[in-house]
Design a protein around this motif. Structure first.
Motif, short mmCIF file in Angstrom:
data_model
loop_
_atom_site.label_atom_id
_atom_site.label_comp_id
_atom_site.label_asym_id
_atom_site.label_seq_id
_atom_site.Cartn_x
_atom_site.Cartn_y
_atom_site.Cartn_z
N LEU A 57 -32.04 67.27 2.40
CA LEU A 57 -31.35 68.53 2.25
C LEU A 57 -31.96 69.25 1.06
CD1 LEU A 57 -28.67 70.22 2.84
CD2 LEU A 57 -27.67 68.85 1.03
N VAL A 58 -32.11 70.56 1.18
CA VAL A 58 -32.55 71.39 0.06
C VAL A 58 -31.48 72.44 -0.17
CG1 VAL A 58 -34.32 72.98 -0.80
CG2 VAL A 58 -34.99 71.01 0.57
N LEU A 59 -31.00 72.53 -1.41
CA LEU A 59 -29.98 73.50 -1.80
C LEU A 59 -30.55 74.44 -2.85
CD1 LEU A 59 -26.82 71.31 -2.47
CD2 LEU A 59 -27.06 73.02 -0.71
N GLU A 60 -30.35 75.72 -2.66
CA GLU A 60 -30.74 76.70 -3.67
C GLU A 60 -29.50 77.50 -4.03
OE1 GLU A 60 -33.72 80.53 -4.29
OE2 GLU A 60 -33.60 79.56 -2.33
N GLY A 61 -29.30 77.72 -5.33
CA GLY A 61 -28.11 78.46 -5.73
C GLY A 61 -28.18 78.92 -7.16
N ILE A 62 -27.09 79.54 -7.59
CA ILE A 62 -26.96 79.98 -8.98
C ILE A 62 -25.59 79.53 -9.50
CG2 ILE A 62 -28.55 81.93 -8.91
CD1 ILE A 62 -26.25 83.78 -8.41
N ILE A 63 -25.54 79.33 -10.81
CA ILE A 63 -24.29 78.92 -11.46
C ILE A 63 -23.92 79.98 -12.49
CG2 ILE A 63 -23.19 77.19 -12.94
CD1 ILE A 63 -25.01 75.10 -11.68
N PHE A 64 -22.67 80.42 -12.42
CA PHE A 64 -22.13 81.40 -13.35
C PHE A 64 -21.28 80.67 -14.39
CE2 PHE A 64 -22.73 83.69 -9.41
CZ PHE A 64 -23.25 84.90 -9.82
N ASN A 65 -21.51 80.94 -15.65
CA ASN A 65 -20.68 80.44 -16.74
C ASN A 65 -21.26 80.95 -18.05
OD1 ASN A 65 -18.63 79.10 -18.09
ND2 ASN A 65 -18.99 77.14 -17.08
N LYS A 66 -20.68 80.53 -19.16
CA LYS A 66 -21.26 80.86 -20.46
C LYS A 66 -22.62 80.17 -20.56
CE LYS A 66 -16.78 81.15 -22.65
NZ LYS A 66 -15.85 80.53 -23.58
N LYS A 67 -23.53 80.81 -21.26
CA LYS A 67 -24.91 80.31 -21.31
C LYS A 67 -24.99 78.86 -21.78
CE LYS A 67 -29.54 81.46 -22.82
NZ LYS A 67 -30.40 82.44 -23.46
N ASP A 68 -24.16 78.48 -22.75
CA ASP A 68 -24.23 77.11 -23.27
C ASP A 68 -23.59 76.08 -22.33
OD1 ASP A 68 -21.67 78.09 -23.74
OD2 ASP A 68 -21.46 77.12 -25.68
N MET A 69 -22.97 76.51 -21.24
CA MET A 69 -22.35 75.59 -20.28
C MET A 69 -23.15 75.43 -18.98
SD MET A 69 -19.66 74.45 -21.74
CE MET A 69 -18.85 73.69 -20.36
N LEU A 70 -24.19 76.22 -18.81
CA LEU A 70 -24.92 76.23 -17.53
C LEU A 70 -25.55 74.88 -17.20
CD1 LEU A 70 -26.55 79.77 -17.77
CD2 LEU A 70 -24.61 79.08 -16.35
N GLU A 71 -26.25 74.29 -18.16
CA GLU A 71 -26.89 72.99 -17.93
C GLU A 71 -25.86 71.91 -17.61
OE1 GLU A 71 -30.10 71.92 -17.88
OE2 GLU A 71 -31.04 73.83 -18.36
N SER A 72 -24.76 71.93 -18.35
CA SER A 72 -23.69 70.96 -18.13
C SER A 72 -23.08 71.11 -16.74
CB SER A 72 -22.62 71.14 -19.21
OG SER A 72 -21.51 70.34 -18.95
N ASP A 73 -22.87 72.36 -16.32
CA ASP A 73 -22.31 72.60 -14.98
C ASP A 73 -23.26 72.12 -13.89
OD1 ASP A 73 -20.05 73.68 -16.10
OD2 ASP A 73 -20.54 75.76 -15.60
N LEU A 74 -24.56 72.32 -14.08
CA LEU A 74 -25.53 71.85 -13.10
C LEU A 74 -25.51 70.32 -13.02
CD1 LEU A 74 -27.77 72.36 -11.05
CD2 LEU A 74 -29.40 72.43 -12.95
N THR A 75 -25.44 69.67 -14.16
CA THR A 75 -25.38 68.20 -14.20
C THR A 75 -24.13 67.69 -13.49
OG1 THR A 75 -26.63 68.17 -16.26
CG2 THR A 75 -25.37 66.19 -15.72
N GLN A 76 -23.00 68.34 -13.74
CA GLN A 76 -21.76 67.93 -13.08
C GLN A 76 -21.84 68.12 -11.57
OE1 GLN A 76 -18.46 69.94 -14.92
NE2 GLN A 76 -18.85 69.04 -16.92
N TYR A 77 -22.47 69.20 -11.13
CA TYR A 77 -22.62 69.44 -9.70
C TYR A 77 -23.50 68.37 -9.06
CZ TYR A 77 -23.46 72.05 -5.37
OH TYR A 77 -23.53 72.44 -4.05
N ILE A 78 -24.58 68.01 -9.73
CA ILE A 78 -25.47 66.96 -9.22
C ILE A 78 -24.70 65.64 -9.10
CG2 ILE A 78 -27.49 65.54 -9.80
CD1 ILE A 78 -28.69 68.14 -11.03
N LEU A 79 -23.90 65.32 -10.10
CA LEU A 79 -23.11 64.08 -10.05
C LEU A 79 -22.11 64.09 -8.90
CD1 LEU A 79 -22.55 63.40 -13.85
CD2 LEU A 79 -24.02 62.13 -12.26
N LYS A 80 -21.48 65.24 -8.66
CA LYS A 80 -20.55 65.35 -7.52
C LYS A 80 -21.29 65.09 -6.21
CE LYS A 80 -17.01 68.55 -9.10
NZ LYS A 80 -16.37 69.85 -8.85
#
Length: 116
Positions: A57-80
Motif C-alpha cells: 500500500l502507498v499512502l500520500e497525505g498531509i498533516i495539519f497541526n502546530k509546526k512543532d507537533m508535525l513530526e510527532s503526529d506522523l510518528t503516531q500515525y505510523i504506529l497506528k
C-alpha cells in the motif's frame, strides 16, 4: 481444496474494501489523505490472466497541526498503522514540511506491506 480457493478468491476480491475501512478507522482527523494505492507484486502480470497479488500500500497525505507537533503526529500515525492487523512494515518514503494555506504542514508518502 475448493473451499480454500474460494476463501482466497473472496479475500482477494474484498481486499480493497478492507484496506479502505482500516485506513478510515486509523486515520486521525488532522491527517488528510491525497492518494491511496494498492501495489501489485512484481512479476504478476494481470494481462496474462494470472491471479494478481497485492503486496503493498502507498499512502500520500498531509498533516495539519502546530509546526512543532508535525513530526510527532506522523510518528503516531505510523504506529497506528503498524498496530493494525492488516498492515505491517510501514515506512516513510518521503516527508517534507511545506506551506499550505499560509500554514506549515507535513507532506508525507508512506508504504506498508499487507498481511502479517
Amino acid at each position: 481444496k475448493l473451499q480454500r480457493d474460494a476463501v482466497r478468491q473472496y479475500a482477494q476480491k474484498y481486499l480493497g474494501v478492507a484496506v479502505i475501512g482500516e485506513i478510515s478507522d486509523t486515520t486521525p482527523e488532522n491527517v488528510r489523505l491525497i492518494n491511496l494505492r494498492l501495489r501489485q507484486a512484481a512479476g504478476s502480470p494481470a494481462a496474462a490472466g494470472q491471479k494478481t497479488e497485492h503486496n503493498g500500500l502507498v499512502l500520500e497525505g498531509i498533516i495539519f497541526n502546530k509546526k512543532d507537533m508535525l513530526e510527532s503526529d506522523l510518528t503516531q500515525y505510523i504506529l497506528k498503522l503498524e498496530n493494525s492487523p492488516l498492515f505491517n512494515t510501514v515506512s516513510v518514503q518521503n516527508k517534507n514540511i511545506v506551506n499550505f494555506d499560509k500554514k506549515d504542514v507535513i507532506h508525507f508518502v508512506l508504504s506498508a506491506k499487507l498481511g502479517s
